[in-house]
Scaffold this motif. Structure first.
Motif: not given
Length: 60
Positions: A1-20
């Motif tokens: 579960m901790l690995n999932f949370i760490k991966n989710f926090r570090n995942d930056e896919d889609g950040a550009v879309t949200v900014d756009f």
């Protein structure tokens, strides 16, 4: 579960879309604000131009 949370926090896919999407919405709202601010003055200017053109007599 901790690995999932760490991966989710570090995942930056889609950040550009949200900014756009946010920047596009801000630009659209700014355009609407400017349009509504100058809309009445532009309409009045157009009416003044139309009445001036209508009052001009053309020599035959």
């Amino acid at each position: 579960m901790l690995n999932f949370i760490k991966n989710f926090r570090n995942d930056e896919d889609g950040a550009v879309t949200v900014d756009f999407v946010v920047l596009t919405a801000a630009i659209v709202l700014l355009g609407l604000a400017v349009g509504s601010a100058i809309g009445g003055a532009a309409r009045d200017l157009g009416n003044n131009i139309a009445s001036n053109i209508a009052s001009v007599t053309v020599a035959p």
